[in-house]
Design an enzyme around this catalytic site. Structure first.
Site, PDB file in Angstrom:
ATOM      1  N   LYS A  91       0.864  -1.192   0.000  1.00  0.00           N
ATOM      2  CA  LYS A  91       0.000   0.000   0.000  1.00  0.00           C
ATOM      3  C   LYS A  91       0.889   1.226   0.000  1.00  0.00           C
ATOM      4  O   LYS A  91       1.837   1.315   0.793  1.00  0.00           O
ATOM      5  CB  LYS A  91      -0.880  -0.002   1.269  1.00  0.00           C
ATOM      6  CG  LYS A  91      -1.845   1.159   1.329  1.00  0.00           C
ATOM      7  CD  LYS A  91      -3.094   0.894   0.514  1.00  0.00           C
ATOM      8  CE  LYS A  91      -3.875   2.165   0.183  1.00  0.00           C
ATOM      9  NZ  LYS A  91      -3.371   2.874  -1.036  1.00  0.00           N
ATOM     10  N   LYS A 127       5.475   1.755  -3.042  1.00  0.00           N
ATOM     11  CA  LYS A 127       5.421   3.106  -3.604  1.00  0.00           C
ATOM     12  C   LYS A 127       5.723   3.011  -5.080  1.00  0.00           C
ATOM     13  O   LYS A 127       6.406   2.077  -5.525  1.00  0.00           O
ATOM     14  CB  LYS A 127       6.473   3.997  -2.948  1.00  0.00           C
ATOM     15  CG  LYS A 127       6.160   5.470  -3.046  1.00  0.00           C
ATOM     16  CD  LYS A 127       5.274   5.893  -1.898  1.00  0.00           C
ATOM     17  CE  LYS A 127       4.849   7.334  -2.026  1.00  0.00           C
ATOM     18  NZ  LYS A 127       4.224   7.784  -0.763  1.00  0.00           N
ATOM     19  N   ASP A 167       0.041  10.691  -4.587  1.00  0.00           N
ATOM     20  CA  ASP A 167       1.157  11.335  -3.899  1.00  0.00           C
ATOM     21  C   ASP A 167       1.393  12.623  -4.705  1.00  0.00           C
ATOM     22  O   ASP A 167       0.467  13.072  -5.394  1.00  0.00           O
ATOM     23  CB  ASP A 167       2.392  10.401  -3.869  1.00  0.00           C
ATOM     24  CG  ASP A 167       3.459  10.840  -2.862  1.00  0.00           C
ATOM     25  OD1 ASP A 167       3.317  10.532  -1.676  1.00  0.00           O
ATOM     26  OD2 ASP A 167       4.425  11.515  -3.257  1.00  0.00           O
ATOM     27  N   THR A 211      -4.457  13.579   5.239  1.00  0.00           N
ATOM     28  CA  THR A 211      -3.044  13.728   5.592  1.00  0.00           C
ATOM     29  C   THR A 211      -2.827  15.035   6.363  1.00  0.00           C
ATOM     30  O   THR A 211      -2.169  15.054   7.416  1.00  0.00           O
ATOM     31  CB  THR A 211      -2.145  13.670   4.339  1.00  0.00           C
ATOM     32  OG1 THR A 211      -2.564  12.564   3.544  1.00  0.00           O
ATOM     33  CG2 THR A 211      -0.688  13.520   4.708  1.00  0.00           C
ATOM     34  N   ASN A 242      -2.491  19.128  -1.550  1.00  0.00           N
ATOM     35  CA  ASN A 242      -3.460  18.505  -0.679  1.00  0.00           C
ATOM     36  C   ASN A 242      -3.109  18.530   0.812  1.00  0.00           C
ATOM     37  O   ASN A 242      -3.928  18.887   1.659  1.00  0.00           O
ATOM     38  CB  ASN A 242      -3.406  17.052  -1.162  1.00  0.00           C
ATOM     39  CG  ASN A 242      -4.598  16.320  -0.903  1.00  0.00           C
ATOM     40  OD1 ASN A 242      -5.651  16.917  -0.853  1.00  0.00           O
ATOM     41  ND2 ASN A 242      -4.456  15.034  -0.702  1.00  0.00           N
TER      42      ASN A 242
HETATM   43  N1  GLU Z   1       1.161   9.011  -0.623  1.00  0.00           N
HETATM   44  C1  GLU Z   1       0.598   8.987   0.690  1.00  0.00           C
HETATM   45  C2  GLU Z   1       1.680   8.664   1.702  1.00  0.00           C
HETATM   46  O1  GLU Z   1       2.807   9.082   1.528  1.00  0.00           O
HETATM   47  C3  GLU Z   1      -0.643   8.117   0.790  1.00  0.00           C
HETATM   48  C4  GLU Z   1      -0.489   6.694   0.396  1.00  0.00           C
HETATM   49  C5  GLU Z   1      -1.813   5.906   0.364  1.00  0.00           C
HETATM   50  O2  GLU Z   1      -2.866   6.441   0.697  1.00  0.00           O
HETATM   51  O3  GLU Z   1      -1.734   4.736   0.001  1.00  0.00           O
HETATM   52  O4  GLU Z   1       1.474   8.050   2.706  1.00  0.00           O
END
Ligand code: GLU
Length: 451
Positions: A91, A127, A167, A211, A242
């Protein structure tokens, strides 16, 4: 300082991942925290457990060809690093930015693994992204790029396998295009394969806000340990995506005053407090540069724009700093300036925005410091809530979702604080986050055998 038992592990990572400074930085920081753990529990050194945690389970690199509006064929590189699946399906977000390379994606995937463990939700770490630059691209170009990207990536994904999200450079629009292409290729309406979806096709309420809200909840909990709150505090938030926008919103709700935000072109100061609606108009609707905020608001009355390179946003005096732009944006010199101006707390909204030197300066100066892998975990935690809603074909209210988010953030805070205390460094959230995240991943890996 790194424990001598862990030094060979770091050496191997440095050697094997040549030319990937951000990945080295992320691994070094975690290994520096683990000395006390392996002294207390030497069995974590068995079965190359820590070596395995530092090596991604799978790294995928692929070509992404697409046709621009002029009919020219463009080529980008796509990445997905499936780092660790001991706790659940991989994830983590997808980043579209010209700076993306395998080292950046590896550092982000490594951080994500511990972050996701800290949420207490059943999610592993991964990622991905591309060196594609969305700036100035039309909706049609963005769609064709996303479709081409997903045409390769889809075979590696699945609700039980790997669940990407957004992201930097990837928001609701891009997730929509990628979900559309995934659905078309697989002929499955598998809502739980991507998170950050819009509400009308399986998204979760509060995911967009999560976030920024989460980081604000974390800093609130941290301030509360010193009987402090956001009330009347001056706050600087870097970035204007965001994460930044919804940090501004929550800080204002908690009685703080955000006086500066930024983007890669520079920063703006508004001493009367950032006008949130105006900021959203500039960034979410117009997708314009931050200086546009001033054109619309009118200069003067304590509002001005500073071009990138002239001075740093961190030279603006504040009580609380929330770096929410990108990695290594806050340097040692910035940290010294913040400390000199009396900063009290720092909450990282971005991933690894403070350099190691900056972190050291904050900690040595007694500034409360919340590392990204704990403080910004609200985004991915709410993604896990989105997966829950998709799995049960349910849709929760905003309130219900935000209440869950707030309690997850309080839990993460208490876990980090409690772990730091248990290991003899009360108030060291870096140590607490690294150890608590590590122990969860390590226990699961041990139970699953050598794989
Ligand atoms: N990109 C975000 C992070 O750095 C969210 C990742 C997600 O929701 O899977 O945690």
């Amino acid at each position: 300082m790194i424990d001598e038992k862990l030094q060979p592990i770091l050496n191997q990572v440095l050697q094997r991942n040549h030319g990937e400074p951000e990945f080295h930085q992320a691994v070094r920081e975690v290994l520096e925290s683990l000395g006390r753990v392996v002294t207390k529990h030497p069995d974590y050194l068995d079965q190359a457990l820590i070596e395995r945690i530092c090596e991604p389970e799978r790294q995928i690199i692929f070509r992404v060809p697409w046709v621009d509006d002029k009919g020219q064929v463009q080529i980008n590189r796509g990445f997905r690093v499936q780092f660790n699946s001991a706790l659940g399906p991989y994830k983590g977000g997808l980043r579209f930015h010209p700076s993306v390379n395998i080292g950046i994606i590896k550092f982000l995937g490594f951080e994500q693994t511990f972050k996701n463990a800290l949420t207490g939700m059943p999610i592993g770490g991964g990622k991905g992204g591309s060196d594609f630059n969305p700036r100035g691209r039309s909706d049609g170009e963005i769609m064709r790029f996303c479709q081409s990207f997903m045409t390769e990536l889809y075979r590696h994904l699945g609700e039980y396998t790997d669940v990407p999200a957004g992201d930097i450079g990837v928001g609701g629009r891009e997730i929509g295009f990628m979900f559309g292409q995934y659905k078309r290729l697989t002929n499955r309406y598998e809502a739980g394969v991507l998170t950050g979806k819009a509400l009308f096709y399986g998204g979760s309420r509060a995911r967009t806000e999560a976030t920024g809200y989460g980081n604000t909840y974390f800093v609130q909990a941290m301030l509360a340990t010193k009987k402090q709150s956001f009330e009347g505090k001056k706050v600087v938030v870097s970035g204007s995506g965001n994460v930044a926008i919804y940090s501004v919103e929550k800080v204002q709700e908690f009685g703080g005053k955000v006086i500066a935000v930024s983007d890669s072109s520079g920063y703006i100061v508004d001493e009367q407090g950032i006008d949130l609606e105006l900021l959203r108009q500039v960034k979410e609707v117009r997708r314009a540069r931050i200086s546009e905020y001033l054109s619309l608001r009118g200069e003067g009355r304590g509002a001005y724009f500073v071009k990138a390179g002239q001075s740093s946003i961190w030279s603006v005096p504040c009580d609380v700093a929330m770096p929410s732009a990108t990695q290594n944006e806050l340097t040692g010199a910035d940290a010294s300036a913040l400390v000199k101006n009396g900063v009290m707390a720092v909450g990282e909204g971005a991933n690894m925005p403070s350099t190691p030197e900056a972190v050291r300066i904050f900690q040595e100066s007694g500034v409360m410091f919340a590392p990204g892998k704990a403080a910004n975990a609200g985004g991915v935690a709410t993604s896990a809530l989105e997966m829950q809603q998709n799995a049960s074909r349910d849709s929760w209210t905003f309130e219900q979702t935000e209440t869950r988010l707030a309690s997850i953030m309080r839990n993460i805070h208490d876990t980090c604080a409690g772990t730091a205390e248990e290991f003899g460094s009360p108030g060291d959230y870096v140590l607490g986050a690294n150890i608590a995240g590590f122990v969860r991943v390590a226990e699961a890996m041990r139970a699953l055998g050598v794989i």
